[in-house]
Design a protein around this motif. Sequence first.
Motif, short mmCIF file in Angstrom:
data_model
loop_
_atom_site.label_atom_id
_atom_site.label_comp_id
_atom_site.label_asym_id
_atom_site.label_seq_id
_atom_site.Cartn_x
_atom_site.Cartn_y
_atom_site.Cartn_z
N ARG A 1 -12.14 49.53 -90.21
CA ARG A 1 -12.83 50.63 -89.51
C ARG A 1 -13.09 51.82 -90.43
NH1 ARG A 1 -10.68 54.82 -86.46
NH2 ARG A 1 -12.20 55.70 -85.01
N THR B 1 -14.43 55.89 -90.90
CA THR B 1 -14.12 57.13 -90.17
C THR B 1 -15.16 57.46 -89.10
OG1 THR B 1 -15.19 58.43 -91.91
CG2 THR B 1 -12.80 58.16 -92.06
N GLU C 1 -13.51 54.28 -81.88
CA GLU C 1 -12.24 53.57 -81.70
C GLU C 1 -12.50 52.16 -81.16
OE1 GLU C 1 -8.40 53.12 -82.28
OE2 GLU C 1 -9.33 55.07 -82.60
N GLY C 2 -11.83 51.15 -81.73
CA GLY C 2 -11.95 49.77 -81.27
C GLY C 2 -13.18 49.04 -81.80
N SER D 1 -15.86 48.41 -85.46
CA SER D 1 -15.95 48.54 -86.91
C SER D 1 -17.33 48.11 -87.40
CB SER D 1 -14.88 47.68 -87.59
OG SER D 1 -14.93 47.87 -88.99
#
Length: 172
Positions: A117, A119, A123-124, A126
């Motif tokens: 992932r 920055t 979230e969750g 990639s």
Amino acid sequence: MKIHLFTLTLVCYGLVGCSGPSESVPSVPEPSDVIVMDDLPSLTDSDGHPEHGPHGGELIELGKEAFHVEMVHDAAKVSMFVLDNTATIPVAIEVQTLTLSLKHDGKVKSFELAADRQTDDPEGRSSHFSSTNGELMRWLDAEAEGAVVLSIEGSSYTGKISHDHDHSGHDH
């Protein structure tokens, strides 16, 4: 003196010509001023897409250019970046691994690249996948061909990995 004035008049008349009032003639560029398009490095392919991804890697088309994957590898790491249809903007996906299926010297082998992932990825999700598997790097260095398989928003995509490019001037 009259002869010199007559000669000068003839020379001036010859330079201006018989076309009447003087017309502005565009200057011809010197050969060093001419840009030859064939001499410039191409940044895009015939479809207008970049020849290389944002990280300088090889582009792999997915689903008739619905998406792209950029593959970058060197002696230490293989990275794959999921990109949009323009091959310029990262696309973060929900899967945790990408699968590379490679064929070389009559052998077939699959390798997994784990989500790594970034920055900017939600979230969750990639947009980047990587592996430090030495065997994978050896297969790619040996110019193995095959496919990358991944799922984006519930649809499965397969992209062809081939080595039909020039290797001079860059590392994998």
